[in-house]
Design an enzyme around this catalytic site. Structure first.
Site, PDB file in Angstrom:
ATOM      1  N   ARG A   5      -1.204   1.470   9.399  1.00 41.68           N
ATOM      2  CA  ARG A   5      -1.886   2.341   8.382  1.00 41.68           C
ATOM      3  C   ARG A   5      -2.425   1.161   7.974  1.00 41.68           C
ATOM      4  O   ARG A   5      -3.986   1.475   7.392  1.00 41.68           O
ATOM      5  CB  ARG A   5      -0.581   3.033   7.471  1.00 41.68           C
ATOM      6  CG  ARG A   5       0.374   4.086   8.455  1.00 41.68           C
ATOM      7  CD  ARG A   5       1.472   3.862   7.510  1.00 41.68           C
ATOM      8  NE  ARG A   5       1.288   3.929   6.738  1.00 41.68           N
ATOM      9  CZ  ARG A   5       1.937   5.739   6.009  1.00 41.68           C
ATOM     10  NH1 ARG A   5       2.130   6.351   7.013  1.00 41.68           N
ATOM     11  NH2 ARG A   5       1.385   6.325   5.007  1.00 41.68           N
ATOM     12  N   THR A   6      -2.074   0.765   7.829  1.00 41.42           N
ATOM     13  CA  THR A   6      -2.574  -0.467   6.563  1.00 41.42           C
ATOM     14  C   THR A   6      -3.827  -1.004   6.921  1.00 41.42           C
ATOM     15  O   THR A   6      -4.494  -1.217   6.347  1.00 41.42           O
ATOM     16  CB  THR A   6      -1.621  -1.629   6.324  1.00 41.42           C
ATOM     17  OG1 THR A   6      -0.461  -1.448   5.486  1.00 41.42           O
ATOM     18  CG2 THR A   6      -1.877  -2.953   4.955  1.00 41.42           C
ATOM     19  N   LYS A  17       4.137 -18.466  15.899  1.00 40.51           N
ATOM     20  CA  LYS A  17       5.295 -19.487  15.435  1.00 40.51           C
ATOM     21  C   LYS A  17       4.657 -20.338  14.676  1.00 40.51           C
ATOM     22  O   LYS A  17       3.016 -20.773  15.340  1.00 40.51           O
ATOM     23  CB  LYS A  17       6.539 -19.887  16.607  1.00 40.51           C
ATOM     24  CG  LYS A  17       6.931 -21.167  16.007  1.00 40.51           C
ATOM     25  CD  LYS A  17       8.269 -21.364  17.135  1.00 40.51           C
ATOM     26  CE  LYS A  17       8.890 -22.114  17.297  1.00 40.51           C
ATOM     27  NZ  LYS A  17       7.427 -23.957  17.083  1.00 40.51           N
ATOM     28  N   ARG A  63      -1.440 -10.326   6.812  1.00 42.65           N
ATOM     29  CA  ARG A  63      -0.291  -9.602   6.991  1.00 42.65           C
ATOM     30  C   ARG A  63       0.586 -10.065   7.900  1.00 42.65           C
ATOM     31  O   ARG A  63      -0.122 -10.861   9.192  1.00 42.65           O
ATOM     32  CB  ARG A  63      -0.460  -7.515   7.690  1.00 42.65           C
ATOM     33  CG  ARG A  63       0.673  -7.322   8.311  1.00 42.65           C
ATOM     34  CD  ARG A  63       1.890  -7.129   6.883  1.00 42.65           C
ATOM     35  NE  ARG A  63       0.968  -6.004   5.643  1.00 42.65           N
ATOM     36  CZ  ARG A  63       1.736  -4.548   5.651  1.00 42.65           C
ATOM     37  NH1 ARG A  63       2.566  -4.881   6.948  1.00 42.65           N
ATOM     38  NH2 ARG A  63       1.416  -3.615   5.051  1.00 42.65           N
ATOM     39  N   HIS A  65       1.963  -6.735  -1.754  1.00 43.48           N
ATOM     40  CA  HIS A  65       1.454  -6.629  -1.283  1.00 43.48           C
ATOM     41  C   HIS A  65       0.168  -5.880  -2.583  1.00 43.48           C
ATOM     42  O   HIS A  65       0.751  -4.284  -3.138  1.00 43.48           O
ATOM     43  CB  HIS A  65       2.254  -5.300  -0.554  1.00 43.48           C
ATOM     44  CG  HIS A  65       1.572  -4.072   0.506  1.00 43.48           C
ATOM     45  ND1 HIS A  65      -0.001  -4.643   0.359  1.00 43.48           N
ATOM     46  CD2 HIS A  65       1.279  -3.784   0.980  1.00 43.48           C
ATOM     47  CE1 HIS A  65      -0.454  -3.817   1.387  1.00 43.48           C
ATOM     48  NE2 HIS A  65       0.872  -3.108   1.580  1.00 43.48           N
TER      49      HIS A  65
END
Ligand SMILES: [Zn+2]
Lengths: 450, 359
Positions: free
Chosen positions: B54-55, B82, B104, B134
């Site tokens: 969605r984002t 990592k 993100r 956010h």
């Protein structure tokens, strides 16, 4: 033949200026006799003008991570003890969380032997409490105690001996050889995924919290266990005001407990985490200013017995990343004495005699280390450090002797400089410079290589 | 504004400027041709270490409607998840000439590290980092609240307004929520009163200094007649021992903190209901509440595109950059559509759509 050193106009702890002759591995003479004896000395007499400087017993670190065997990319026994000498130490305790773990006589003897070969400081391996630090079965504590390394300090540091039965057994068992259990107090369930001190800052910046109670609950349990079985307990890197209170209470009850604080917990707070620079990520985490004030007070009033570095070198790749992925730990051997001077001496909380107590006498006593932490008197082994408290320097991690650059004090100006360190009369550091032996091929480039 | 990492980066004037710019962007989105030439030739990278379709789609749409080249870089899982990889990825994107990186990441602070470690020159937009922030979600929430509760005839979007005098209840898993943190800061900056409502287990220790009131009782807060109720997503797994055991059962959570038809009916007529999505229908919000006319949840999605267009615009083309046109003060036509050749910037024309996934 080792050189002889005449330290002119030096202050022994807080005393008046005098002369000290270091010869034959011993403090050979003090006062006017030192000068007289030096006159008759052979050619290799080195006279050091120590005006304004302070002479302390060589420092003893009860909590050092030398990383060898296993992580020689971060530090070796040679590079770590060279850094220790540069910081004024003459003995260090090498923590057990190596690979393989220091949980057998074979491994602790190897570490002990490599330390002796390097020659920078005495190296006293710490033995693991449990096999592989897994917290399940007691390691062969007796075998390590009886080995050439003569282990007296046992710790699963990095992990907490959280099983109360295992902790009880360990406390009891080491009484047979006058050992001590050094506990890394961290309740594991309360700290799953923990990244920093739980409080106002963690709430705001969204890092999982490491609550003070996770340390305090274990210390409270352990002092009661130690009382119950009549054993000796040492609390590693105590970091909260509540922990100071518990230890103070335990001592008032006569419980045989000692405690340490690290230099970084004396000077830094959780506010440092706001920039997400993992160089400030450490375990236990940096706490609040109230905690810093409490550990300083506890150190001054003797509740906290010692300062130990928890020197934890890490490679760049283990710190050059986002906070959550970074390793815990920071270096400290080469800045410990300066931090203690800054926070405790220059603020009037402690004398140089107190510094000698918390950085030499007490750690040597807790670790049952012979020949260190002794009074500075004629006939004593010349394990000494000469400090110039008037000098100031800016911390440059890349120029330190340690093989890793993860100092949290980068760019800070600190008071005090280690001018010389003597290990049984031999200068490991002179003019602030580690004295590499040109005959030793490892030091051919003027720098220790693994 | 060099980066957008946290809503605390925005003072009142800057926040209103973003919202006003978003209103202009939203106006262009009502047209048949939605595309603006503003960021032609600029490259926006969507760097997602954590899944969020969605984002990502929202940012991708926003960037494309500004004619930027868009690269989606999904770095989730396997070798890139990592340590060192954030640095290597940043260096790679820098070499590829990224002008903006929308990141993100599951680790709080990763966008901050990306922006400040010296690895890249790109503008960094935080699209959600761990439990931290956010900011574009909070901006789209504020945009939606402002439009509904301060807009009026002649100024339907409430342009120029703040949120002074409004009361917003934020309900649910505050502890783990970057949406909650961003909203508390921004709503406070804009003058709103904020009440956090959650079981004590889902509030952070250290919440004390936040510019918000705290309540454990949803019904008490709803009785105060809040102007907006923002429901946060609660993960069912938080109930299990492995998930932390934060509440006894989903049923009990719903009983005490869920927004259902009964609770909805107690709200004043003008009150609106928000949810950042995706919703757990039947857990924190019932279907009745989610689908009611007061729920502005679908509109939040549309506003998300406008707000993200505004953020990218202000970061990449604002403040005298030749590639852009005057922002907030200009009338909507100043942001000319792509069909108008007159305003094509001098930069080399580049393909306007690129969506190849690399990694
Ligand atoms: Zn430890």
């Amino acid at each position: 033949m080792t050189a002889q050193y005449l330290l002119k106009d030096v202050r022994i702890l807080d005393g008046e200026p005098t002369d000290v002759l270091v010869a034959g591995g011993l403090v050979a003479a003090i006062g006017p006799e030192a000068g007289d004896a030096a006159e008759n000395a052979p050619d290799d007499l080195d006279v050091i003008d120590a005006t304004g400087m302070v002479l302390l017993p060589g420092l003893v670190d009860l909590h050092t991570h030398l990383r060898e065997p296993g992580r020689e990319d971060a530090e070796t026994i040679a590079s770590g003890t060279r850094a220790a000498a540069a910081g004024g130490f003459t003995a260090v305790h090498a923590m057990a969380n190596t690979t393989p773990t220091q949980d057998t006589a074979g491994v602790v003897e190897q570490v002990w032997r490599l330390g002796a070969q390097a020659g920078w400081t005495d190296v006293h391996p710490v033995g693991a409490v449990s096999v592989g630090l897994a917290g399940e079965h007691l390691a062969e504590l007796g075998a390590m105690a009886d080995s050439a390394a003569r282990v007296r300090v046992f710790s699963d540091d990095g992990k907490c001996v959280h099983d109360p039965v295992l902790m009880r057994r360990a406390l009891e068992y080491v009484k047979a050889f006058d050992g001590v259990i050094a506990q890394h107090a961290q309740e594991p369930r309360l700290t799953e995924g923990a990244q920093m001190h739980e409080g106002v800052v963690s709430a705001e910046i969204g890092l999982a919290g490491w609550p003070a109670v996770a340390e305090e609950a274990i210390i409270a349990r352990d002092v009661l266990l130690a009382e119950h079985v009549g054993s000796r307990l040492h609390v590693c890197h105590l970091s909260t005001a509540g922990s100071v209170e518990i230890v103070r209470w335990a001592k008032s009850r006569g419980i045989d407990v000692t405690a340490e604080v690290t230099p970084h917990h004396l000077v830094l707070t959780d506010e440092e985490a706001r920039g997400y620079d993992p160089v400030f990520k450490v375990n236990p985490p940096l706490r609040t200013q109230a905690d810093v004030d409490a550990v300083r007070e506890g150190l001054a009033d003797g509740t906290i017995d010692i300062v130990a570095t928890d020197h934890a070198p890490h490679t760049r790749e283990d710190k050059d990343c986002e906070w959550a992925a970074a390793a815990f730990g920071m270096t400290g051997l080469e800045t410990a004495l300066s931090v203690v001077q800054q926070t405790m001496v220059d603020t009037g909380r402690m004398t140089w005699a107190d510094v000698a107590r918390v950085l030499s006498t007490n750690p040597a006593r807790i670790g049952r280390v012979e020949g260190h932490g002794r009074p500075i008197a004629v006939g004593e082994p010349a394990n000494l450090v000469l400090v110039d408290p008037e000098q100031r320097r800016v911390v440059e991690p890349e120029r330190q002797a340690t093989a890793s650059a993860n100092s949290p004090l980068r760019g800070r100006e600190l008071p005090g400089r280690v001018v010389a360190t003597f290990l049984r009369g031999r200068a490991t550091v002179l003019d602030g410079v580690p004295q590499d032996d040109p005959a030793d091929p490892r030091f051919a480039a003027g720098r220790v290589t693994p | 504004m060099r980066h957008l990492l946290s809503t605390t980066d925005l003072d009142r004037a800057a926040a209103i400027r973003v919202l006003d710019t978003a209103a202009q962007m939203a106006a262009t989105q009502g047209r048949q041709i939605k595309k603006l030439p503003t960021l032609r030739g600029r490259t926006v990278v969507n760097l997602f270490f954590e899944d969020s379709t969605r984002t990502r789609i929202s940012f991708e749409t926003a960037a494309k409607r500004l004619s930027a080249d868009v690269i989606n870089f999904s770095a989730k899982g396997s070798s890139v998840s990592k340590g060192e990889s954030l640095k290597d990825t940043a260096l790679t994107l820098q070499a590829m000439g990224a002008d903006a990186i929308v990141i993100r990441h599951q680790a709080s602070g990763a966008p901050h590290t990306l922006a400040h470690a010296g690895w890249t020159e790109a503008a960094v937009v935080n699209a959600g980092d761990g439990m931290h922030q956010h900011p574009t979600q909070a901006l789209l929430d504020a945009f939606t609240i402002r439009r509904h509760l301060t807009g009026g005839p002649g100024n339907p979007d409430g342009v120029g307004n703040d949120l002074a005098g409004l009361h917003v209840a934020v309900v649910g898993d505050v502890l783990h929520s970057r949406v909650a943190r961003s909203n508390v800061d921004l709503l406070h900056t804009l003058g709103a009163r904020v009440t956090l409502v959650a079981p004590p287990t889902l509030l952070p220790v250290g919440v004390g200094p936040w510019p918000a009131e705290v309540s454990y009782r949803l019904d008490d807060v709803l009785a105060q007649g809040p102007d907006a109720v923002m429901m946060l997503r609660v993960q069912r797994e938080r109930m299990s021992t492995a998930g932390g055991g934060f509440f006894p059962s989903p049923l009990e959570y719903t009983r005490l903190y869920g927004l259902d038809a009964r609770r909805l009916a107690t709200l004043p007529d003008h009150s609106i209901v928000l949810h950042p999505g995706p919703m757990n229908r039947g857990l924190e919000i019932s279907a009745d509440a989610a689908d009611s006319p007061r729920a502005v949840i679908v509109e939040q999605v549309a506003n998300g595109v406008a707000v993200r267009m505004a953020v990218l615009y202000l970061l990449l083309a604002g403040d005298g950059d030749t590639a852009g046109t005057a922002p907030a003060t200009g009338a909507v036509p100043a942001l000319t559509s792509a069909s108008s050749s007159g305003s094509t910037p001098a930069t080399t024309a580049a393909p306007t759509t690129t969506a190849g996934a690399t990694a």
